[in-house]
Design an enzyme around this catalytic site. Structure first.
Site, short mmCIF file in Angstrom:
data_model
loop_
_atom_site.label_atom_id
_atom_site.label_comp_id
_atom_site.label_asym_id
_atom_site.label_seq_id
_atom_site.Cartn_x
_atom_site.Cartn_y
_atom_site.Cartn_z
N ASP A 437 24.74 49.26 62.11
CA ASP A 437 26.15 49.06 61.77
C ASP A 437 26.39 49.48 60.32
O ASP A 437 25.46 49.68 59.54
CB ASP A 437 26.49 47.57 61.97
N GLU A 440 28.48 54.24 57.59
CA GLU A 440 29.38 55.36 57.27
C GLU A 440 29.07 56.02 55.91
O GLU A 440 29.48 57.17 55.77
CB GLU A 440 30.85 54.86 57.26
N ASP A 515 35.55 47.62 64.89
CA ASP A 515 36.29 46.36 64.76
C ASP A 515 37.72 46.53 65.28
O ASP A 515 38.64 46.85 64.54
CB ASP A 515 36.32 45.92 63.29
#
Length: 868
Positions: A437, A440, A515
């Site tokens: 997770d 990025e 999300d």
């Protein structure tokens, strides 16, 4: 897991103003073109016509490289002729590398202006330079950079600003350019900019750039009643804006090269096959990953996790995988265990119990490594010099553990260190998969513009690679390293879930859409995003069922599981601060879950076969309807229904308060999977309004398909054709590779036909030993859509009368009622026939047939075979 902040960041290079483009550059002229005697590729040189300083100086001489690697793929590569420029690393995304000799430009005469491939023809003009790509089969131009109509400017190539445009027919239908939360559906909307730059902007925000970068689009056109699809990839990892105006498309990129790939199709399935043959076939997924998953940020100790598993069992809702977010860690530090709330012995006891039940356990890993002198992971990372640098030192950021450094996955030493840390953790906790997770990269605690919530673009990676260049491939490179590590540690087929993705990520990881919100709009958007990722070559995809945040109403969660049960990746996940959202929290939701997930679990053999097809040819698991019905233009913009495979259509309720659904049915016969006595027939394709009370989801199977199912293999065939076919793939799903020829896999082709007052169903088995070793049998056959009478006689099994068999065969039937469009004509009912007790071995060819007692049998509208 949510990030600390949720802010919108946009890269604004130049608004869609023609004056802006024209002022930037005057284009290039082609000064030479030569054919390579070795491989038939072409190399040319371009010279800038008139240089200026807007956004920096123009690069004076460019090199043009053109080749046809396959009959249906064309590459056009443009770069600086005198200086090496950043490209997506060839060791990460393996492909042919253009000649790397940087030399002086040649001024040999340009003697050709057209280069022909088997299907795609490249045509170029010399001054100003432009190129067009045209189909040989129908003469259609699919890409044209000529600015002769003045709707856009000439090609621009500067160090930190590249621009190129193509004209488009106004009736083209475009899909792709992600990851983006597209509120208007899967089809691209004119006059919307599409930004590609991986960033942690939650999917709460609509029509905005999200976690992945996929600079590829599919173009579907209907030419004189025949559909043609093609795809265009600009392989570039820099931030970019793509402006789609309806009749043109403009790329504005902040670095790198123009590396275009054109895929000729002509069908959507051909396109994804050709695309994934370049970027890498989707990863084979273990069988268990197709089951239902439960997660939540906030499962604070082992007892809570155990209670969740127990409550699913009590509610009789299937659950295959339980997850932990960062709660299990010691102070949010990777590869650690909170020994207070997750005592090692207690956790191992729990995992031993669920593993014996056949369940699996997956945990999260964020890339940020806590800066802590007593933290072994940090110590070993520092000793191996594995972190991204800034001004000569590891870049210091702030995430969940506090101060962190980020691993540099472009560094071979980092890949080795990461693998060793995964090995160490796996020895501590026998996990079955990993969830990567915030890759990025997500970071806070510093001020920046483009780099907000990430690291500065002036940070640098291994060999001096700038973050400016490599930013959007961070999650991709982490997925590769994680895949390599799990494969080495477990020796099994890895399961990895990644938030950030890039071109080629599907070769290593599944994806969830981040999300999202617990809103009806987020539910609708989840379908578009899922379908886009199938086009991107990441077929194992899904959204957080019931929404990550905020509180989700019962009705919405009820409807969401009716959709989410058919996501390729099906997981319920929620935020720490949101109320509990497990499917057993509401009685009506639990009932919907049992119903919808019950169907999913019956479909697992079918889904696993789709997983095999995805791995072999890139075919998406979840698909837009136009993949199967490309000539049916009414479905080109359809984003509220979808297909699993080629023939199973899901038409869910996506609006509050609705107890019926308006669904588009392409031409043909469609059989309701939950009630096979119900059939929708549409001669020309039309909308139907169908009842959809709570706990009912409309799932229909198209004619002429064969559907392998748990306890069921379905064979519907069309009323006009009387023929059906399908397939089933089985293997040892722990094997790293998914293929035939290893002695641990079986592939079956199924066929069915009706004619001459008889029904025939048969199989052709390849490498049946594995299926035989598993003792798999086909126990039941259901034939749908028989006309005339249901009466069955003279049953033959493998050529012998069933009366000669020791087994008892039960025969029953039901009448099927048709929902027929007012403009349609034909039968209003048919019969389904069920044969039970067959016990035919899946691993051996079988042939079953029977006579119908009436001469009124016309053809088979559908049939179904059930295997146990």
């Amino acid at each position: 897991m949510a990030s600390c902040l949720s802010l919108l960041v946009a890269i604004i290079l130049c608004f869609s103003s023609l004056q802006c483009s024209n002022a930037i550059g005057k284009g290039y002229r082609l000064i030479s073109m030569e054919k390579s005697p070795d491989d038939g590729s072409f190399i040319g040189y371009l010279q800038v016509k008139q240089s200026n300083k807007i956004y920096g100086s123009d690069i004076t001489i460019l090199r043009l490289f053109i080749n046809y690697r396959t009959d249906h793929r064309l590459r056009v590569h443009i770069t600086d002729a005198k200086k090496q420029r950043w490209e997506v690393p060839y060791n990460l995304l393996r492909r042919e590398q253009p000649p790397n000799v940087i030399g002086k430009s040649r001024k040999s005469p340009v003697t050709v202006q057209e280069i022909s491939g088997p299907e795609l023809i490249l045509i170029f003009t010399v001054d100003p330079f432009s190129f067009a790509v045209r189909r040989r089969s129908n003469g259609e131009t699919i890409f044209n950079t000529s600015s002769s109509d003045e709707s856009f400017g000439e090609m621009v190539f500067k160090d930190q600003y590249l621009e190129i445009s193509t004209s488009l027919p106004k009736d083209a239908s475009l899909y792709g350019f992600g990851e983006n939360s597209q509120a208007n559906g899967i089809k691209l909307v004119p006059n919307e900019p599409y930004t590609l730059f991986t960033e942690d902007v939650s999917a709460f925000n609509l029509n905005t750039d999200l976690y992945g970068s996929h600079p590829v689009y599919m173009d579907l056109r209907n030419v004189s009643g025949k559909a043609y699809a093609h795809s265009v990839l600009l392989l570039n990892s820099h931030g970019m804006d793509v402006f789609y105006r309806g009749d043109s498309l403009t790329y504005k990129v902040i670095g790198g090269v123009f590396d275009f790939y054109f895929f000729a199709g002509p069908s959507p399935l051909n396109v994804v096959d050709q695309y994934t043959s370049l970027i890498g076939r989707p990863a084979p997924m273990p069988y268990w990953s197709l089951g239902f998953h439960q997660c939540r940020w906030g499962y604070r100790n082992v007892s809570v996790v155990k209670d969740v598993v127990d409550n699913y069992q009590k509610a009789k809702i299937p659950l295959d995988v339980i997850w932990n977010d960062a709660d299990y860690m010691d102070g949010y530090k990777d590869f650690t265990l909170d020994l207070v709330n997750f005592p090692h012995a207690k956790l191992l006891s729990f995992l031993d119990r669920i593993h014996k039940m056949g369940m699996k356990y997956v945990v999260i890993k964020d890339p940020g490594i806590g800066v802590n002198a007593s933290y072994g992971v940090y110590q070993r990372g520092m000793a191996s010099d594995v972190f991204i640098k800034y001004e000569g030192k590891p870049f210091l950021a702030q995430v969940w553990p506090g101060p962190v450094y980020f691993p540099d996955f472009l560094n071979p030493k980092t890949v080795s260190w990461w693998g060793d840390e995964i090995r160490r953790f796996h020895e501590l906790v026998p996990i079955d998969g990993l969830w990567i997770d915030m890759n990025e990269i997500n970071a806070t605690g510093h001020k920046a513009s483009l780099g907000f919530k990430t690291i500065p673009t002036s940070a640098y990676h291994y060999n001096g690679v700038r973050e400016y260049d490599a930013h959007s491939i961070y999650g991709f490179s982490e997925a590769i390293a994680t895949h390599k590590a799990l494969l080495a540690v477990q020796g099994k087929r890895p399961f990895i879930l990644s938030r950030s993705t890039f071109v080629g990520s599907g070769q290593y990881a599944a994806h969830w859409t981040g999300d999202n919100q617990g809103t009806w709009q987020s539910l609708q958007v989840s379908i578009s995003t899922m379908l886009n990722f199938g086009i991107f070559g990441v077929p194992m995809v899904g959204s957080d069922i019931c929404g990550f945040f905020p509180p989700t109403p019962e009705e919405l969660c009820n409807r969401w599981i009716e959709v989410g049960a058919f996501y390729p990746f099906s997981r319920d996940h929620a935020d720490y601060y949101a109320p509990r959202k497990e499917l057993y929290q509401w009685g009506t939701v639990a009932e919907s879950a049992r119903n919808a997930l019950g169907m999913r679990y019956k479909l697992l053999p079918f889904l696993y076969t789709l997983n095999y097809e995805a791995h072999m040819s890139g075919a998406p698991i979840a698909r837009p309807l136009f993949f199967s019905f490309p000539e049916f233009t009414e479905c080109y913009g359809l984003s509220k229904q979808f297909l699993l495979g080629s023939s199973l259509m899901i038409s869910p309720v996506l609006e509050q308060g609705k107890t019926q659904v308006e669904a588009l049915f392409p031409p043909g016969s469609w059989y309701h999977m939950f009630d096979m006595t119900q059939v929708v027939v549409s001669k020309n394709g039309r909308l139907f309004t169908l009842p959809a009370p709570f706990n009912v989801v409309n799932v229909h199977l198209y004619q002429n398909a064969i559907l392998p199912m748990q306890q069921v293999v379905a064979f519907p065939a069309g009323a006009s054709e009387g023929y059906a076919s399908g397939k089933l793939f089985l293997d040892d799903d722990e094997l790293p590779e998914m293929k035939l020829g290893n002695g641990k896999s079986t592939y079956i082709d199924f066929y069915a036909s009706v004619g001459n007052e008889s029904v025939k169903i048969w199989s052709q088995v390849k490498e049946g030993q594995f299926a035989l070793s598993q003792g798999l049998v086909i126990e039941k056959v259901i034939v749908l859509g028989l006309k005339g009478t249901w009466k069955v006689s003279e049953i033959l099994l493998n050529g012998s009368s069933i009366s000669n068999e020791t087994k008892t065969i039960e025969v029953s039937s039901k009448e099927q009622m048709y929902v027929v469009g007012s403009e349609d004509e034909g039968e209003s009912k048919s019969f389904m026939v069920e044969l039970k007790g067959l016990e035919m071995l899946v691993g051996k060819d079988f042939n079953i047939s029977w006579k119908m007692a009436s001469t009124n049998v016309l053809s088979m509208a559908g049939n179904e075979v059930i295997a146990r």
